[in-house]
Design an enzyme around this catalytic site. Structure first.
Site, PDB file in Angstrom:
ATOM      1  N   ARG A  80       0.595  -1.173  -0.033  1.00 17.56           N
ATOM      2  CA  ARG A  80      -0.018  -0.011  -0.035  1.00 17.56           C
ATOM      3  C   ARG A  80       0.820   1.365   0.057  1.00 17.56           C
ATOM      4  O   ARG A  80       1.505   1.514   0.979  1.00 17.56           O
ATOM      5  CB  ARG A  80      -0.943   0.164   1.359  1.00 17.56           C
ATOM      6  N   HIS A 124      -3.108  11.025   0.804  1.00 15.19           N
ATOM      7  CA  HIS A 124      -2.549  10.729   2.141  1.00 15.19           C
ATOM      8  C   HIS A 124      -2.128  11.979   2.315  1.00 15.19           C
ATOM      9  O   HIS A 124      -0.830  12.103   2.716  1.00 15.19           O
ATOM     10  CB  HIS A 124      -1.502   9.543   1.898  1.00 15.19           C
ATOM     11  N   GLU A 169      -7.500   8.133   6.327  1.00 19.13           N
ATOM     12  CA  GLU A 169      -7.888   8.999   7.644  1.00 19.13           C
ATOM     13  C   GLU A 169      -8.516  10.315   7.329  1.00 19.13           C
ATOM     14  O   GLU A 169      -7.835  11.207   8.093  1.00 19.13           O
ATOM     15  CB  GLU A 169      -6.529   8.705   8.525  1.00 19.13           C
ATOM     16  N   ASN A 289      -7.282   1.490   9.681  1.00 21.45           N
ATOM     17  CA  ASN A 289      -6.030   1.670  10.434  1.00 21.45           C
ATOM     18  C   ASN A 289      -6.394   1.968  11.967  1.00 21.45           C
ATOM     19  O   ASN A 289      -7.230   2.570  12.629  1.00 21.45           O
ATOM     20  CB  ASN A 289      -5.591   3.339  10.106  1.00 21.45           C
ATOM     21  N   TYR A 291      -4.487   2.027  15.953  1.00 21.13           N
ATOM     22  CA  TYR A 291      -2.984   2.230  16.680  1.00 21.13           C
ATOM     23  C   TYR A 291      -3.413   2.079  18.181  1.00 21.13           C
ATOM     24  O   TYR A 291      -2.626   1.244  18.745  1.00 21.13           O
ATOM     25  CB  TYR A 291      -2.368   3.667  16.401  1.00 21.13           C
ATOM     26  N   GLU A 351      -3.434  -0.303   8.033  1.00 20.93           N
ATOM     27  CA  GLU A 351      -2.293   0.266   8.939  1.00 20.93           C
ATOM     28  C   GLU A 351      -2.307  -0.356  10.348  1.00 20.93           C
ATOM     29  O   GLU A 351      -3.337  -0.224  11.036  1.00 20.93           O
ATOM     30  CB  GLU A 351      -2.085   1.675   9.023  1.00 20.93           C
TER      31      GLU A 351
HETATM   32  C1  FCB Z   1      -1.251   7.168  10.628  1.00 27.44           C
HETATM   33  C2  FCB Z   1      -1.077   7.993   9.411  1.00 27.44           C
HETATM   34  C3  FCB Z   1       0.362   7.328   9.031  1.00 27.44           C
HETATM   35  C4  FCB Z   1       1.508   7.342  10.006  1.00 27.44           C
HETATM   36  C5  FCB Z   1       0.766   6.538  10.898  1.00 27.44           C
HETATM   37  C6  FCB Z   1       1.830   6.476  12.370  1.00 27.44           C
HETATM   38  O1  FCB Z   1      -2.052   8.261  11.059  1.00 27.44           O
HETATM   39  O2  FCB Z   1      -1.830   7.594   8.653  1.00 27.44           O
HETATM   40  O3  FCB Z   1       0.674   8.313   7.772  1.00 27.44           O
HETATM   41  O4  FCB Z   1       1.691   8.437  10.306  1.00 27.44           O
HETATM   42  O5  FCB Z   1      -0.208   7.227  11.553  1.00 27.44           O
END
Ligand code: FCB
Length: 448
Positions: A80, A124, A169, A289, A291, A351
């Protein structure tokens, strides 16, 4: 580090790595690329932690063949990347920069030659500066410019890209770029940034139409999600958590899946008749995505926001100070299934990754056991979600390379591969070897 064997993933599960153009390409002034909002933002004193910019970054523009070889060595079946809008349309609209398109031709052909599916994100965050000068995503016209740009890219790459991702995002771009100003273009509109949500989503819907007309490949969007945890038992804490959930997780999903906008108290004057139908164009894949989860409680009385964010305790933390919470990924995937039911398309994790302060040892080796533990935990969470009945068909690690991490500059390393920024030298970390082994043993793929 001992880990129990990874359970097997379904046949055909897509294993990938993710990057984005401004974070890795460099070559900011090469071959006719135009300026982006991130060039402008990074040139503004005080915006970037180390005062750097993405002007050179990982120099992937020149080293893409080496990077493709690294992916082939890893055994991933998909990559990607994002297309830089200002590289192919230097003023955002109109005149096409053929050299810019040529770069993506070379990249895509090299991926295919190595058996790697090209997965292209169209936006992006690197908006062409002239589009920003005309109002950026606050301006409805930007949605139409985005669809024209999508049409151009699809006309060139539509026969070879295997999955399209319209936006990356949009929530983070709206909230940090236009709400709080920590990202480009650096505006501080708080809730007055709602037009940015609507125009991005409208641009997405229009782009879906353009992509379908030019390419038979599936279409997705990559949203950032964060399961929300109320950090108190009072009704006010729960109301705050619900408000944050609507903003972070529902604002960019409810309308895509035909449910209109959540009730957020925004002025929605910018929404015109027919827009919601455009936005609800069918999606083939939902990109997730993930985290970390977010702790939320009731705000102080004088807060301009209807919630307060509070750190979650009890988790290990990354170098970004983000909690390492694989349980949150399983929880999130279950939430998506429960909330959207049969309307939810298949999911790919577009992600997932972590930053640590990885540096080579005296022998030049880079050992990153914390990243291995992170990936191990998150892959098990995905596997558990599949067993729970969620249709998850792929997982992309953020990121292949250490790269330019937006407002954090070069201070946060997310790569499976270490990059020595002064020289550009790439060194696969121990997580790269771990993931290679994992893909080879836990991911039978009939395509390989
Ligand atoms: C996400 C972004 C990516 C990177 C990661 C750590 O929010 O999409 O570009 O910065 O965080």
């Amino acid at each position: 580090m001992p880990h129990a064997p990874m359970p097997e993933f379904p046949t055909g599960f897509r294993w990938g790595v993710s990057t984005s153009a401004y974070q890795i390409e460099g070559a900011a002034d090469t071959d006719g690329r135009g300026p982006s909002i991130w060039d402008t933002f990074a040139a503004t004193p005080g915006r970037i932690a180390d005062g750097s910019s993405g002007a050179v970054a990982c120099d992937h523009y020149h080293r893409y063949a080496e990077d493709t070889a690294l992916m082939a060595g890893l055994g991933v079946t998909a990559y990607r990347f994002s297309v830089s809008w200002p590289r192919v349309l230097p003023t955002g609209a109109g005149a096409v920069n053929a050299s810019g398109l040529d770069f993506y031709d070379r990249l895509v052909d090299g991926l295919l030659a190595n058996g790697i599916d090209p997965v292209a994100t169209l936006f992006h965050w690197d908006l062409p500066q002239p589009i920003e000068d005309a109002g950026g995503w606050l301006n409805r016209d930007t949605a139409y410019r985005f669809a024209e740009y999508a049409d151009l890219v699809a006309a060139h790459l539509g026969d070879r890209v295997k999955l399209w991702i319209t936006l990356n995002e949009p929530f983070i771009h709206m909230s940090l770029g236009y709400g709080t100003g920590e990202h480009a273009p650096g505006r501080t509109l708080l809730f007055d940034s709602f037009p940015v949500a609507h125009h991005q989503l409208l641009g997405h819907g229009l782009a879906v139409g353009a992509l379908r007309a030019r390419s038979g490949s599936p279409v997705a969007i990559a949203n950032n999600y964060s399961p929300v945890r109320p950090m108190g038992d009072s009704p006010a804490d729960h109301a705050a958590a619900a408000a944050y959930e609507a903003l972070h997780n529902r604002l960019f999903t409810d309308p895509l899946l035909g449910r209109g906008y959540p009730e957020l108290g925004f002025d929605q004057d910018v929404v015109r008749d027919g827009d919601l139908d455009v936005i609800a164009a069918p999606l083939d894949v939902l990109g997730v995505n993930y985290y970390n989860p977010t702790g939320v409680r009731a705000p102080e009385a004088d807060s301009p926001l209807p919630f307060a964010l509070v750190p979650l305790e009890g988790y290990p933390r990354t170098a970004f100070d983000w909690p390492v919470a694989p349980d949150g990924l399983r929880e999130l995937l279950g939430w998506l299934r429960d909330r959207y039911g049969p309307d939810l398309p298949p999911i790919q994790i577009t992600e997932s990754g972590c930053a640590y302060d990885d540096e080579p040892d005296a022998q030049g080796r880079v050992s990153d056991p914390d990243r291995i533990a992170y990936l191990d935990g998150h892959l098990r969470a995905v596997h558990a979600a599949i067993a729970d009945g969620v249709d998850v068909t792929g997982y992309f690690v953020w990121s292949l390379l250490d790269n330019w991490e937006w407002a954090e500059g070069f201070t946060k390393r997310f790569g499976l591969v270490h990059v020595d920024f002064p020289t550009g030298r790439r060194t696969p970390k121990s997580s790269y070897a771990w993931l290679r082994e994992m893909i080879a043993t836990a991911g039978p793929d009939p395509l390989r």
